[in-house]
Design a protein around this motif. Sequence first.
Motif, mmCIF file in Angstrom:
data_model
loop_
_atom_site.group_PDB
_atom_site.id
_atom_site.type_symbol
_atom_site.label_atom_id
_atom_site.label_comp_id
_atom_site.label_asym_id
_atom_site.label_seq_id
_atom_site.Cartn_x
_atom_site.Cartn_y
_atom_site.Cartn_z
ATOM 1 N N ASN A 1 14.630 4.644 16.622
ATOM 2 C CA ASN A 1 16.036 5.017 16.575
ATOM 3 C C ASN A 1 16.508 5.198 18.018
ATOM 4 O O ASN A 1 15.997 6.056 18.735
ATOM 5 N N SER A 2 17.448 4.383 18.447
ATOM 6 C CA SER A 2 17.856 4.408 19.853
ATOM 7 C C SER A 2 18.551 5.703 20.242
ATOM 8 O O SER A 2 18.666 6.014 21.436
ATOM 9 N N GLN A 3 19.015 6.482 19.252
ATOM 10 C CA GLN A 3 19.676 7.747 19.548
ATOM 11 C C GLN A 3 18.678 8.889 19.660
ATOM 12 O O GLN A 3 18.744 9.691 20.593
ATOM 13 N N THR A 4 17.743 8.960 18.711
ATOM 14 C CA THR A 4 16.792 10.080 18.680
ATOM 15 C C THR A 4 15.451 9.743 19.298
ATOM 16 O O THR A 4 14.678 10.636 19.653
ATOM 17 N N GLY A 5 15.122 8.441 19.392
ATOM 18 C CA GLY A 5 13.835 8.022 19.938
ATOM 19 C C GLY A 5 12.704 8.038 18.936
ATOM 20 O O GLY A 5 11.584 7.620 19.251
ATOM 21 N N GLU A 6 12.938 8.494 17.689
ATOM 22 C CA GLU A 6 11.869 8.575 16.698
ATOM 23 C C GLU A 6 11.514 7.196 16.157
ATOM 24 O O GLU A 6 12.350 6.290 16.086
ATOM 25 N N MET A 7 10.237 7.028 15.799
ATOM 26 C CA MET A 7 9.767 5.762 15.267
ATOM 27 C C MET A 7 10.312 5.525 13.861
ATOM 28 O O MET A 7 10.268 6.408 13.012
ATOM 29 N N VAL B 1 0.875 -1.171 0.000
ATOM 30 C CA VAL B 1 0.000 0.000 0.000
ATOM 31 C C VAL B 1 0.910 1.218 0.000
ATOM 32 O O VAL B 1 1.754 1.381 0.888
ATOM 33 N N TRP B 2 0.744 2.079 -1.010
ATOM 34 C CA TRP B 2 1.631 3.217 -1.193
ATOM 35 C C TRP B 2 1.020 4.489 -0.605
ATOM 36 O O TRP B 2 -0.119 4.845 -0.912
ATOM 37 N N VAL B 3 1.790 5.157 0.260
ATOM 38 C CA VAL B 3 1.419 6.465 0.769
ATOM 39 C C VAL B 3 2.006 7.522 -0.164
ATOM 40 O O VAL B 3 1.319 8.420 -0.634
ATOM 41 N N THR B 4 3.318 7.401 -0.424
ATOM 42 C CA THR B 4 4.017 8.181 -1.446
ATOM 43 C C THR B 4 5.005 7.223 -2.118
ATOM 44 O O THR B 4 5.064 6.038 -1.769
ATOM 45 N N ASP B 5 5.798 7.733 -3.048
ATOM 46 C CA ASP B 5 6.776 6.887 -3.727
ATOM 47 C C ASP B 5 7.832 6.342 -2.775
ATOM 48 O O ASP B 5 8.463 5.316 -3.060
ATOM 49 N N GLU B 6 8.041 7.016 -1.659
ATOM 50 C CA GLU B 6 9.071 6.582 -0.727
ATOM 51 C C GLU B 6 8.519 6.158 0.631
ATOM 52 O O GLU B 6 9.272 5.853 1.547
ATOM 53 N N CYS B 7 7.222 6.128 0.758
ATOM 54 C CA CYS B 7 6.598 5.708 2.012
ATOM 55 C C CYS B 7 5.490 4.718 1.685
ATOM 56 O O CYS B 7 4.548 5.041 0.965
ATOM 57 N N PHE B 8 5.598 3.501 2.212
ATOM 58 C CA PHE B 8 4.654 2.449 1.876
ATOM 59 C C PHE B 8 4.589 1.417 2.993
ATOM 60 O O PHE B 8 5.400 1.435 3.921
ATOM 61 N N ALA B 9 3.611 0.525 2.882
ATOM 62 C CA ALA B 9 3.475 -0.576 3.837
ATOM 63 C C ALA B 9 3.390 -1.883 3.078
ATOM 64 O O ALA B 9 2.642 -1.994 2.100
ATOM 65 N N HIS B 10 4.166 -2.858 3.506
ATOM 66 C CA HIS B 10 4.000 -4.216 2.994
ATOM 67 C C HIS B 10 2.751 -4.805 3.651
ATOM 68 O O HIS B 10 2.556 -4.660 4.861
ATOM 69 N N VAL B 11 1.909 -5.463 2.859
ATOM 70 C CA VAL B 11 0.673 -6.001 3.408
ATOM 71 C C VAL B 11 0.464 -7.452 2.986
ATOM 72 O O VAL B 11 1.005 -7.909 1.972
ATOM 73 N N PHE C 1 9.609 3.497 8.172
ATOM 74 C CA PHE C 1 9.591 4.940 7.946
ATOM 75 C C PHE C 1 10.957 5.516 7.615
ATOM 76 O O PHE C 1 11.057 6.631 7.107
ATOM 77 N N SER C 2 12.021 4.778 7.879
ATOM 78 C CA SER C 2 13.354 5.296 7.588
ATOM 79 C C SER C 2 13.583 5.446 6.088
ATOM 80 O O SER C 2 14.520 6.110 5.661
ATOM 81 N N TYR C 3 12.701 4.806 5.264
ATOM 82 C CA TYR C 3 12.814 4.970 3.817
ATOM 83 C C TYR C 3 12.451 6.391 3.388
ATOM 84 O O TYR C 3 12.854 6.843 2.322
ATOM 85 N N ALA C 4 11.680 7.082 4.191
ATOM 86 C CA ALA C 4 11.189 8.407 3.823
ATOM 87 C C ALA C 4 12.182 9.472 4.287
ATOM 88 O O ALA C 4 12.315 9.738 5.483
ATOM 89 N N ASP C 5 12.900 10.063 3.326
ATOM 90 C CA ASP C 5 13.852 11.117 3.671
ATOM 91 C C ASP C 5 13.125 12.374 4.155
ATOM 92 O O ASP C 5 13.580 13.056 5.062
ATOM 93 N N ASP C 6 12.012 12.688 3.527
ATOM 94 C CA ASP C 6 11.214 13.853 3.905
ATOM 95 C C ASP C 6 10.156 13.416 4.910
ATOM 96 O O ASP C 6 9.181 12.759 4.561
#
Length: 208
Positions: free
Chosen positions: A187-193, A98-108, A131-136
Motif C-alpha cells: 500500500n503506497s500510503q501505509t507501506g504495509e504488504m 491453499v487456505w489459511v482462513t476463509d478470507e486468507c489464501f494463496a493461489h497455487v 492480503f488485502s482480502y483479509a479484513d482482520d
Amino acid sequence: MVLGLALVFLMAAAGCAKDTDNTKEPSGTGNKKEEEPLYSVSINGTEIRVGETKVQALLNDGLDVTWSEMTEDMQIEHYVVDPDMELDENSYYTGGTVWVTDECFAHVAIVTDEERVKLGDAVIASMEFHFSYADDKEVLSGLTFNGVPVTEMTREKAGEVFPDFRGDDAMWFSSGLKDYKYSMGFNSQTGEMISLSVERQYDVDWNS
C-alpha cells in the motif's frame, strides 16, 4: 469424476519440468556455479519451499488444499483435492488454492516431473497471496516470508531484507534470477504488504 474433469480443464500445459537444478552461472570467471536464493514462505509453522515442497506436506500439517472449476453460471466452485489422484508426467497444473482462513489464501500451481505421480507427490510450483482480502489482520500473524512476519514486512523493511530487489513505493521484486521470481506489493500510503508472489520458473508451453 468432477475433480478429475476440473484438473483436466485447469491443466495449463504439458510443459517441461525436468530441470530441477536451481543454480545459475556466476558473472565472474571459472566453472563454479552460484546457487540462487530460495526464500521460503511459512504458514503457521509449515515451511513451503516453492519448487521443492510437495502437496502432501501441506495436507499432513492440516492445511486445506482445493482446486477450482468455473460453473455454467460463471461461479467458482472449489473441490477438496484427492492426494491419491494420478497426474500426468511433465505437466503444470494451475487452479489450486491453499487456505489459511476463509478470507486468507494463496493461489497455487503444481508441477510434475518425468513420471506420473499422485497429486500428493506433486511439487508446489508457485504461490500468490493477496492480503488485502483479509479484513482482520490478525489472521496474517502466522504467515512469514524469509523468516519475517508478513505483518512486519513493510516496503521499508523489504528494502532492508532484499537490497538486491528493485521497484518503487508500491512494488519490490527480484530481477535477473534464472529460476525464481519474487514479487511483493505494498500500500503506497501505509507501506504495509498487500500481496506476495513466489514462483519457480519452468519451461512450460502455455499454448499446448
